[in-house]
Design a protein around this motif. Structure first.
Motif: not given
Length: 294
Positions: A102-105, A236-239, A246-248, A279-282
């Motif tokens: 659910h969370v990657t960063w 964080t933004i959930l996966s 909108g989350a971004s 970090v690359q997933a942000m």
């Protein structure tokens, strides 16, 4: 007659299609933010409205203990776009394949020390000015409020701080005298209701973060430095965020100069943003805002 009937059916189907599509459009414009209950006033009265004004997006918040929210996400009982926790450890419970990815960063962006807040109209209020706070919490009849250490980092910090205070003040039974059992039903309350109960006079004192006491003008005692415990807020933004775009925009706003100014106004200690995880997933926009805040 057949042509008229066919035309009517087409019209009905078209109208039904518009009605069914409407919620999807509304959903795309709504950002669901799941956040630590200690931030209720900040999010609902300040950040949320300011975000809506700045972006045209609709803010929808849900407040609860950080661990409780994480458990609900993991159990697929609640979905959201953004998750704001009061402890980095909570994010770990949502990272990795075994935890649902659910969370990657996540970004550490603010802190708030734990305080002992009290109702100024309480019959114990004057004692906080003349005695050490742990002595007041042991007085007969005082009503103390705190959160569940299993569901909320603040509850865990409370037990940890009181355990260290027992050692510092050479009082082996301090935790038992002030808190009782870890899950003492006479004290343990949902985080999002704790402030209201203190303000209404249902509680004489409780354990709160500085953002709560400063924001709502609650008289508070800061424990000795040796006992310091604090929230370390992350976002964080959930996966599986339904509204990733909108989350971004919400994360960009909260980490922007305007968002950080609002945090400071509400008694939150803003810190240099640091990223953990992939970090690359942000989203690039989030990375850009973080770079600008360095």
């Amino acid at each position: 007659m057949i042509r008229k009937l066919f035309a009517s059916i087409v019209a009905i189907v078209a109208i039904a299609g518009v009605v069914m599509a409407a919620p999807v459009v509304a959903q795309d414009n709504t950002v669901n933010v799941l956040y630590a209950g200690s931030l209720v006033n900040l999010m609902e009265r300040s950040v949320g409205p300011a975000f809506e004004k700045a972006t045209g997006q609709q803010f929808r918040g849900y407040a609860a203990g950080s661990n409780k929210i994480a458990n609900e996400i993991k159990g697929k009982l609640r979905r959201g776009d953004v998750f704001i926790s009061a402890s980095p450890k909570v994010n770990g419970s949502l990272m990795g394949e075994a935890n649902g990815d659910h969370v990657t960063w996540y970004v550490n962006f603010a802190e708030s020390p734990l305080m002992i807040g009290y109702n100024p109209r309480s019959r114990f209020a004057a004692d906080f000015g003349s005695k050490r706070w742990d002595q007041v919490l042991q007085e007969p009849g005082i009503r103390i409020g705190r959160t569940d250490p299993k569901l909320d980092p603040k509850g865990a910090f409370t037990v940890e701080m009181m355990t260290r205070a027992a050692e510092l003040y050479h009082q082996p039974d301090l935790v038992e005298k002030t808190l009782g059992a870890a899950d003492n039903p006479a004290q343990v309350l949902p985080e999002e209701t704790l402030v209201g109960r203190l303000q209404s006079g249902q509680l004489d004192a409780g354990f709160f973060y500085s953002t709560e006491t400063a924001d709502l003008k609650i008289p508070a005692i800061r424990p000795a430095p040796e006992l310091q415990a604090k929230a370390s807020y992350t976002l964080t933004i959930l996966s599986d965020a339904p509204n990733h775009a909108g989350a971004s925009r919400f994360v960009d706003f909260l980490l922007s100069a305007q968002g950080r100014a609002l945090l400071k106004q509400h008694g939150v200690d803003v810190v240099k943003p640091t990223v953990s995880g992939n970090v690359q997933a942000m989203p690039p926009s989030v990375q850009a805002v973080i770079d600008a805040a360095q």
